[in-house]
Design a protein around this motif. Structure first.
Motif, PDB file in Angstrom:
ATOM      1  N   MET A   1       0.837  -1.190   0.000  1.00 29.49           N
ATOM      2  CA  MET A   1       0.000   0.000   0.000  1.00 29.49           C
ATOM      3  C   MET A   1       0.878   1.249   0.000  1.00 29.49           C
ATOM      4  N   ALA A   2       0.496   2.256  -0.774  1.00 26.42           N
ATOM      5  CA  ALA A   2       1.278   3.477  -0.860  1.00 26.42           C
ATOM      6  C   ALA A   2       1.294   4.195   0.485  1.00 26.42           C
ATOM      7  N   PRO A   3       2.442   4.721   0.896  1.00 30.23           N
ATOM      8  CA  PRO A   3       2.504   5.432   2.181  1.00 30.23           C
ATOM      9  C   PRO A   3       1.685   6.713   2.144  1.00 30.23           C
ATOM     10  N   VAL A   4       1.111   7.066   3.292  1.00 31.66           N
ATOM     11  CA  VAL A   4       0.289   8.270   3.408  1.00 31.66           C
ATOM     12  C   VAL A   4       1.079   9.350   4.137  1.00 31.66           C
ATOM     13  N   ILE A   5       1.082  10.550   3.566  1.00 32.09           N
ATOM     14  CA  ILE A   5       1.685  11.726   4.194  1.00 32.09           C
ATOM     15  C   ILE A   5       0.638  12.826   4.177  1.00 32.09           C
ATOM     16  N   THR A   6       0.395  13.449   5.329  1.00 32.13           N
ATOM     17  CA  THR A   6      -0.586  14.527   5.376  1.00 32.13           C
ATOM     18  C   THR A   6       0.114  15.846   5.687  1.00 32.13           C
ATOM     19  N   LEU A   7      -0.545  16.931   5.277  1.00 34.54           N
ATOM     20  CA  LEU A   7       0.020  18.272   5.439  1.00 34.54           C
ATOM     21  C   LEU A   7      -1.008  19.208   6.054  1.00 34.54           C
ATOM     22  N   LEU A   8      -0.638  19.888   7.122  1.00 36.34           N
ATOM     23  CA  LEU A   8      -1.411  20.980   7.686  1.00 36.34           C
ATOM     24  C   LEU A   8      -0.491  22.180   7.830  1.00 36.34           C
ATOM     25  N   THR A   9      -0.875  23.323   7.252  1.00 36.80           N
ATOM     26  CA  THR A   9      -0.022  24.507   7.290  1.00 36.80           C
ATOM     27  C   THR A   9      -0.872  25.774   7.351  1.00 36.80           C
ATOM     28  N   ASP A  10      -0.190  26.898   7.518  1.00 36.73           N
ATOM     29  CA  ASP A  10      -0.822  28.206   7.370  1.00 36.73           C
ATOM     30  C   ASP A  10      -0.308  28.902   6.106  1.00 36.73           C
ATOM     31  N   VAL A  52      -7.329  21.889  14.889  1.00 41.63           N
ATOM     32  CA  VAL A  52      -7.713  21.238  13.630  1.00 41.63           C
ATOM     33  C   VAL A  52      -6.987  19.903  13.479  1.00 41.63           C
ATOM     34  N   LEU A  53      -5.704  19.884  13.788  1.00 47.22           N
ATOM     35  CA  LEU A  53      -4.925  18.653  13.666  1.00 47.22           C
ATOM     36  C   LEU A  53      -5.465  17.573  14.603  1.00 47.22           C
ATOM     37  N   ALA A  54      -5.703  17.928  15.852  1.00 48.34           N
ATOM     38  CA  ALA A  54      -6.156  16.931  16.831  1.00 48.34           C
ATOM     39  C   ALA A  54      -7.537  16.387  16.503  1.00 48.34           C
ATOM     40  N   GLN A  55      -8.405  17.242  15.977  1.00 51.18           N
ATOM     41  CA  GLN A  55      -9.777  16.802  15.710  1.00 51.18           C
ATOM     42  C   GLN A  55      -9.923  16.083  14.373  1.00 51.18           C
ATOM     43  N   THR A  56      -8.926  16.208  13.502  1.00 52.27           N
ATOM     44  CA  THR A  56      -8.988  15.569  12.188  1.00 52.27           C
ATOM     45  C   THR A  56      -8.182  14.277  12.126  1.00 52.27           C
ATOM     46  N   LEU A  57      -7.085  14.234  12.857  1.00 48.75           N
ATOM     47  CA  LEU A  57      -6.159  13.101  12.754  1.00 48.75           C
ATOM     48  C   LEU A  57      -6.818  11.740  12.987  1.00 48.75           C
ATOM     49  N   PRO A  58      -7.754  11.597  13.926  1.00 47.43           N
ATOM     50  CA  PRO A  58      -8.358  10.270  14.132  1.00 47.43           C
ATOM     51  C   PRO A  58      -9.082   9.721  12.908  1.00 47.43           C
ATOM     52  N   TYR A  59      -9.432  10.568  11.949  1.00 54.30           N
ATOM     53  CA  TYR A  59     -10.158  10.127  10.756  1.00 54.30           C
ATOM     54  C   TYR A  59      -9.227   9.872   9.569  1.00 54.30           C
ATOM     55  N   LEU A  60      -7.935  10.056   9.763  1.00 52.57           N
ATOM     56  CA  LEU A  60      -6.971   9.882   8.684  1.00 52.57           C
ATOM     57  C   LEU A  60      -6.276   8.526   8.798  1.00 52.57           C
ATOM     58  N   PRO A  61      -5.806   7.990   7.675  1.00 49.55           N
ATOM     59  CA  PRO A  61      -5.038   6.744   7.744  1.00 49.55           C
ATOM     60  C   PRO A  61      -3.753   6.942   8.537  1.00 49.55           C
ATOM     61  N   GLU A  62      -3.244   5.863   9.081  1.00 55.45           N
ATOM     62  CA  GLU A  62      -1.934   5.954   9.730  1.00 55.45           C
ATOM     63  C   GLU A  62      -0.903   6.344   8.694  1.00 55.45           C
ATOM     64  N   VAL A  82       7.632  12.881  16.317  1.00 57.36           N
ATOM     65  CA  VAL A  82       7.083  12.201  17.489  1.00 57.36           C
ATOM     66  C   VAL A  82       6.231  11.023  17.037  1.00 57.36           C
ATOM     67  N   GLU A  83       6.474   9.864  17.625  1.00 63.19           N
ATOM     68  CA  GLU A  83       5.654   8.687  17.343  1.00 63.19           C
ATOM     69  C   GLU A  83       4.549   8.595  18.385  1.00 63.19           C
ATOM     70  N   ALA A  84       3.311   8.423  17.910  1.00 57.91           N
ATOM     71  CA  ALA A  84       2.169   8.323  18.814  1.00 57.91           C
ATOM     72  C   ALA A  84       1.082   7.497  18.145  1.00 57.91           C
ATOM     73  N   GLY A  85       0.659   6.435  18.795  1.00 58.89           N
ATOM     74  CA  GLY A  85      -0.439   5.635  18.285  1.00 58.89           C
ATOM     75  C   GLY A  85      -0.220   5.073  16.893  1.00 58.89           C
ATOM     76  N   GLY A  86       1.000   4.691  16.575  1.00 58.28           N
ATOM     77  CA  GLY A  86       1.290   4.128  15.254  1.00 58.28           C
ATOM     78  C   GLY A  86       1.480   5.165  14.169  1.00 58.28           C
ATOM     79  N   ARG A  87       1.462   6.453  14.528  1.00 52.87           N
ATOM     80  CA  ARG A  87       1.667   7.529  13.563  1.00 52.87           C
ATOM     81  C   ARG A  87       2.956   8.266  13.906  1.00 52.87           C
ATOM     82  N   ILE A  88       3.473   8.996  12.940  1.00 54.93           N
ATOM     83  CA  ILE A  88       4.602   9.889  13.191  1.00 54.93           C
ATOM     84  C   ILE A  88       4.151  11.300  12.864  1.00 54.93           C
ATOM     85  N   LEU A  89       4.321  12.210  13.818  1.00 52.24           N
ATOM     86  CA  LEU A  89       3.967  13.613  13.645  1.00 52.24           C
ATOM     87  C   LEU A  89       5.239  14.435  13.570  1.00 52.24           C
TER      88      LEU A  89
END
Length: 267
Positions: A1-10, A52-62, A82-89
């Motif tokens: 499966m292709a790796p997932v990378i997400t972006l949140l910025t201003d 926004v990050l905290a409230q959206t992250l649970p709905y995103l793939p690892e 930081v590694e948390a819950g199988g994700r890297i932030l």
């Protein structure tokens, strides 16, 4: 499966900043799936970005999640992974990641990002999103180890934003405005369960106190339950109480910036 990378910025959408981050990632991991979480965080608003990050992250793939909202870009603050819950932030150590880390179950490891082998060259001190966060995220998605980015940090040394709180007492609940969205809806730190514990149900009327002001406000399921232009309180998609104006801007009308104190009680 292709790796997932997400972006949140201003960074906004008027310039090429977001596209540059995409390009850096795809040059390193062409098969990556990039999800643009949000790029319209108000400039430098770390608290809004954290919410926004905290409230959206649970709905995103690892995967690997980049957050870049940093009024101190180019300054002394460190970059962390930081590694948390199988994700890297990945992001600046300014509290931006802290609520999302908690939402993922807490940190299991943290590393300062200092290994310039991972960085884009040349590296601009004012664009870490493109030159540090994006390539580090890509390399980690491609199989490099978290420990390779730099030395491990004690978890208790990570910068945290104060968590929004609510206080139940004497038949009322007091909280604060956590964030204001682009519609002017004000999200409070008061959970729907707090109101239920006071006996408040949908269809009731709330006594809303904003400093010295006192308002009677309907508690409904959604905006459209009141006429256009009217104030309404409801439980939003995160399970928190929000104050809105149907077809209007509640934050502007009521003068409610993030951090403002609000007290709710049954009327």
């Amino acid at each position: 499966m292709a790796p997932v990378i997400t972006l949140l910025t201003d960074y906004g959408l008027e310039d090429g900043y977001v596209a540059a981050c995409h390009g850096v990632i795809l040059k390193i991991v062409p098969e990556a799936r990039i999800i643009d979480l949000c790029h319209l965080i108000p400039s430098g608003d770390v608290r809004r970005g954290a919410a926004v990050l905290a409230q959206t992250l649970p709905y995103l793939p690892e995967g690997v999640h980049i957050a870049a909202v940093d009024p101190g870009a180019g300054g002394a603050r460190r970059a962390v992974a930081v590694e948390a819950g199988g994700r890297i932030l990945i992001g600046p150590d300014n509290g931006l990641l802290s609520w999302a880390i908690h939402a993922c179950g807490g940190p299991s490891a943290a590393h300062e990002i200092v290994n310039d082998e991972f960085f884009l060259r040349p590296t601009s001190p004012t664009f870490p999103g493109r030159d540090v966060f994006a390539p580090v995220a890509a390399h980690l998605s491609g199989g490099r180890k978290l420990a390779e980015v730099g030395p491990e940090l004690p978890i208790n040394r990570l910068v945290s934003l104060p968590s929004p709180t609510s206080l139940l007492r004497e038949g009322s609940v007091e909280g604060e405005v956590v964030s204001v969205d682009r519609y002017g809806n004000t999200q409070l730190s008061i959970a729907e369960g707090d109101l239920r514990s006071l006996g408040v149900r949908v269809g009731d009327t709330l006594d809303v106190r904003l400093g010295r002001r006192q308002l009677a406000m309907p508690f409904r399921e959604t905006y459209s339950a009141v006429a256009p232009g009217e104030l309404v309180a409801f439980a939003d998609s995160a399970g928190l109480i929000a104050i809105a104006v149907n077809c209007g801007d509640a934050a502007q009308r009521l003068g409610l910036p993030p951090g403002a104190r609000v007290k709710l009680a049954p009327l």
